[in-house]
Design a protein around this motif. Sequence first.
Motif, PDB file in Angstrom:
ATOM      1  N   VAL A  97       6.598  -1.810  -4.502  1.00 56.91           N
ATOM      2  CA  VAL A  97       7.745  -2.618  -4.089  1.00 56.91           C
ATOM      3  C   VAL A  97       7.226  -3.890  -3.429  1.00 56.91           C
ATOM      4  O   VAL A  97       6.316  -3.838  -2.614  1.00 56.91           O
ATOM      5  CB  VAL A  97       8.608  -1.817  -3.084  1.00 56.91           C
ATOM      6  N   THR A  98       7.787  -5.040  -3.817  1.00 61.61           N
ATOM      7  CA  THR A  98       7.482  -6.300  -3.129  1.00 61.61           C
ATOM      8  C   THR A  98       8.713  -6.697  -2.327  1.00 61.61           C
ATOM      9  O   THR A  98       9.847  -6.454  -2.744  1.00 61.61           O
ATOM     10  CB  THR A  98       7.112  -7.425  -4.120  1.00 61.61           C
ATOM     11  N   PHE A  99       8.483  -7.301  -1.177  1.00 63.87           N
ATOM     12  CA  PHE A  99       9.565  -7.559  -0.235  1.00 63.87           C
ATOM     13  C   PHE A  99      10.087  -8.985  -0.288  1.00 63.87           C
ATOM     14  O   PHE A  99       9.332  -9.922  -0.507  1.00 63.87           O
ATOM     15  CB  PHE A  99       9.116  -7.228   1.188  1.00 63.87           C
ATOM     16  N   ALA A 100      11.381  -9.108  -0.060  1.00 63.35           N
ATOM     17  CA  ALA A 100      12.022 -10.417   0.072  1.00 63.35           C
ATOM     18  C   ALA A 100      11.720 -10.934   1.475  1.00 63.35           C
ATOM     19  O   ALA A 100      11.460 -10.151   2.391  1.00 63.35           O
ATOM     20  CB  ALA A 100      13.531 -10.283  -0.124  1.00 63.35           C
ATOM     21  N   PRO A 101      11.771 -12.252   1.673  1.00 62.36           N
ATOM     22  CA  PRO A 101      11.586 -12.769   3.031  1.00 62.36           C
ATOM     23  C   PRO A 101      12.722 -12.291   3.936  1.00 62.36           C
ATOM     24  O   PRO A 101      13.827 -12.011   3.475  1.00 62.36           O
ATOM     25  CB  PRO A 101      11.627 -14.283   2.857  1.00 62.36           C
ATOM     26  N   VAL A 102      12.441 -12.183   5.219  1.00 63.56           N
ATOM     27  CA  VAL A 102      13.447 -11.733   6.186  1.00 63.56           C
ATOM     28  C   VAL A 102      14.675 -12.642   6.146  1.00 63.56           C
ATOM     29  O   VAL A 102      15.810 -12.176   6.250  1.00 63.56           O
ATOM     30  CB  VAL A 102      12.846 -11.672   7.607  1.00 63.56           C
ATOM     31  N   THR A 103      14.463 -13.942   5.953  1.00 64.57           N
ATOM     32  CA  THR A 103      15.596 -14.871   5.923  1.00 64.57           C
ATOM     33  C   THR A 103      16.545 -14.596   4.769  1.00 64.57           C
ATOM     34  O   THR A 103      17.706 -14.986   4.825  1.00 64.57           O
ATOM     35  CB  THR A 103      15.102 -16.326   5.846  1.00 64.57           C
ATOM     36  N   ALA A 104      16.085 -13.896   3.749  1.00 66.31           N
ATOM     37  CA  ALA A 104      16.958 -13.556   2.623  1.00 66.31           C
ATOM     38  C   ALA A 104      18.068 -12.598   3.056  1.00 66.31           C
ATOM     39  O   ALA A 104      19.135 -12.556   2.435  1.00 66.31           O
ATOM     40  CB  ALA A 104      16.149 -12.937   1.482  1.00 66.31           C
ATOM     41  N   GLU A 179      14.480  -3.592  20.067  1.00 60.67           N
ATOM     42  CA  GLU A 179      14.498  -4.983  20.515  1.00 60.67           C
ATOM     43  C   GLU A 179      13.155  -5.662  20.235  1.00 60.67           C
ATOM     44  O   GLU A 179      13.110  -6.824  19.847  1.00 60.67           O
ATOM     45  CB  GLU A 179      14.865  -5.102  21.987  1.00 60.67           C
ATOM     46  N   ALA A 180      12.061  -4.925  20.397  1.00 59.35           N
ATOM     47  CA  ALA A 180      10.743  -5.504  20.080  1.00 59.35           C
ATOM     48  C   ALA A 180      10.646  -5.807  18.586  1.00 59.35           C
ATOM     49  O   ALA A 180      10.132  -6.857  18.184  1.00 59.35           O
ATOM     50  CB  ALA A 180       9.627  -4.551  20.507  1.00 59.35           C
ATOM     51  N   LEU A 181      11.166  -4.896  17.756  1.00 57.39           N
ATOM     52  CA  LEU A 181      11.181  -5.143  16.311  1.00 57.39           C
ATOM     53  C   LEU A 181      12.094  -6.313  15.966  1.00 57.39           C
ATOM     54  O   LEU A 181      11.785  -7.108  15.079  1.00 57.39           O
ATOM     55  CB  LEU A 181      11.612  -3.888  15.549  1.00 57.39           C
ATOM     56  N   LEU A 182      13.217  -6.426  16.668  1.00 55.37           N
ATOM     57  CA  LEU A 182      14.133  -7.547  16.451  1.00 55.37           C
ATOM     58  C   LEU A 182      13.429  -8.864  16.779  1.00 55.37           C
ATOM     59  O   LEU A 182      13.533  -9.835  16.031  1.00 55.37           O
ATOM     60  CB  LEU A 182      15.397  -7.384  17.292  1.00 55.37           C
ATOM     61  N   GLN A 183      12.688  -8.893  17.873  1.00 56.53           N
ATOM     62  CA  GLN A 183      11.952 -10.107  18.227  1.00 56.53           C
ATOM     63  C   GLN A 183      10.915 -10.448  17.159  1.00 56.53           C
ATOM     64  O   GLN A 183      10.739 -11.614  16.810  1.00 56.53           O
ATOM     65  CB  GLN A 183      11.286  -9.949  19.603  1.00 56.53           C
ATOM     66  N   GLN A 184      10.251  -9.409  16.619  1.00 54.08           N
ATOM     67  CA  GLN A 184       9.284  -9.638  15.543  1.00 54.08           C
ATOM     68  C   GLN A 184       9.967 -10.224  14.312  1.00 54.08           C
ATOM     69  O   GLN A 184       9.454 -11.146  13.684  1.00 54.08           O
ATOM     70  CB  GLN A 184       8.621  -8.304  15.156  1.00 54.08           C
ATOM     71  N   ALA A 185      11.117  -9.670  13.965  1.00 49.81           N
ATOM     72  CA  ALA A 185      11.851 -10.154  12.791  1.00 49.81           C
ATOM     73  C   ALA A 185      12.318 -11.594  13.008  1.00 49.81           C
ATOM     74  O   ALA A 185      12.268 -12.415  12.078  1.00 49.81           O
ATOM     75  CB  ALA A 185      13.054  -9.247  12.513  1.00 49.81           C
ATOM     76  N   LEU A 186      12.769 -11.912  14.207  1.00 52.76           N
ATOM     77  CA  LEU A 186      13.213 -13.278  14.501  1.00 52.76           C
ATOM     78  C   LEU A 186      12.049 -14.260  14.433  1.00 52.76           C
ATOM     79  O   LEU A 186      12.202 -15.374  13.911  1.00 52.76           O
ATOM     80  CB  LEU A 186      13.886 -13.328  15.877  1.00 52.76           C
ATOM     81  N   LEU A 187      10.906 -13.860  14.927  1.00 53.10           N
ATOM     82  CA  LEU A 187       9.716 -14.705  14.849  1.00 53.10           C
ATOM     83  C   LEU A 187       9.352 -14.964  13.389  1.00 53.10           C
ATOM     84  O   LEU A 187       9.080 -16.098  12.989  1.00 53.10           O
ATOM     85  CB  LEU A 187       8.551 -14.053  15.599  1.00 53.10           C
ATOM     86  N   ARG A 188       9.400 -13.907  12.572  1.00 50.61           N
ATOM     87  CA  ARG A 188       9.086 -14.031  11.151  1.00 50.61           C
ATOM     88  C   ARG A 188      10.103 -14.941  10.451  1.00 50.61           C
ATOM     89  O   ARG A 188       9.761 -15.789   9.650  1.00 50.61           O
ATOM     90  CB  ARG A 188       9.050 -12.662  10.485  1.00 50.61           C
ATOM     91  N   ALA A 189      11.398 -14.777  10.801  1.00 50.33           N
ATOM     92  CA  ALA A 189      12.440 -15.620  10.190  1.00 50.33           C
ATOM     93  C   ALA A 189      12.230 -17.087  10.555  1.00 50.33           C
ATOM     94  O   ALA A 189      12.358 -17.981   9.706  1.00 50.33           O
ATOM     95  CB  ALA A 189      13.820 -15.141  10.637  1.00 50.33           C
ATOM     96  N   ALA A 190      11.899 -17.354  11.825  1.00 50.41           N
ATOM     97  CA  ALA A 190      11.660 -18.736  12.250  1.00 50.41           C
ATOM     98  C   ALA A 190      10.478 -19.334  11.476  1.00 50.41           C
ATOM     99  O   ALA A 190      10.542 -20.482  11.021  1.00 50.41           O
ATOM    100  CB  ALA A 190      11.394 -18.795  13.751  1.00 50.41           C
ATOM    101  N   GLU A 191       9.409 -18.545  11.323  1.00 46.53           N
ATOM    102  CA  GLU A 191       8.245 -19.019  10.566  1.00 46.53           C
ATOM    103  C   GLU A 191       8.617 -19.310   9.116  1.00 46.53           C
ATOM    104  O   GLU A 191       8.172 -20.310   8.537  1.00 46.53           O
ATOM    105  CB  GLU A 191       7.117 -17.991  10.619  1.00 46.53           C
ATOM    106  N   GLU A 192       9.458 -18.454   8.525  1.00 49.10           N
ATOM    107  CA  GLU A 192       9.872 -18.652   7.133  1.00 49.10           C
ATOM    108  C   GLU A 192      10.728 -19.909   6.995  1.00 49.10           C
ATOM    109  O   GLU A 192      10.566 -20.684   6.049  1.00 49.10           O
ATOM    110  CB  GLU A 192      10.627 -17.423   6.620  1.00 49.10           C
TER     111      GLU A 192
END
Length: 196
Positions: A97-104, A179-192
């Motif tokens: 499986v290949t993943f879509a970007p978090v922003t998707a 919440e820590a995972l949410l912060q990680q996802a938000l960081l990844r979304a901002a980078e994307e």
Amino acid sequence: MTSLDRAFDELRFGGQRTLNLRALQPTALQATALAEQWLREQQVLGADEALVITGRGNNSVDGYSPVREAIVRLLPSLRRRNVIAGYAEHTPGSFVVTFAPVTALFETPKRRREKPAPPPRPSSLHGLDDETVRQLRDVAVLSLAVLGVNSPTRAQLEDEMLRQFAALTAALPEGADREALLQQALLRAAEEYEAG
């Protein structure tokens, strides 16, 4: 599958990016729920690809694997909901499986046949850490800028923050430090957003 093939899979995916449903022996329903939650978590954690082992059903009645068939039905649904970008049969008993970007996740179309994402918990952002709220605001500003809204109103900004909160928390596993995972996802979304 030969031991050499297994060794290459271990190098390519490792234990962190391999879900072995064959070893867990869940029912088809349990496998669907487990695989969806695990794949959503892998997306949020930033995995590029993962291996899902279902087994071929060799030890099942008539060689039919209900778990494999459940995963075959799940994968197109996750692709439509922008959790995964694609999938391919790796072996007769496994899928890459290949993943879509978090922003998707923010662009996920609504479909009538599929259950809507659960409502955000909590119903507002008041229970979140200040850093999480700041990250949500930053990502909302970037998201709105992509849409051409460079000076959003407070209401537009809050709506976008709630929309993103709902999309991301639906992807986070229960019980973990959400919440820590949410912060990680938000960081990844901002980078994307910034890379795009």
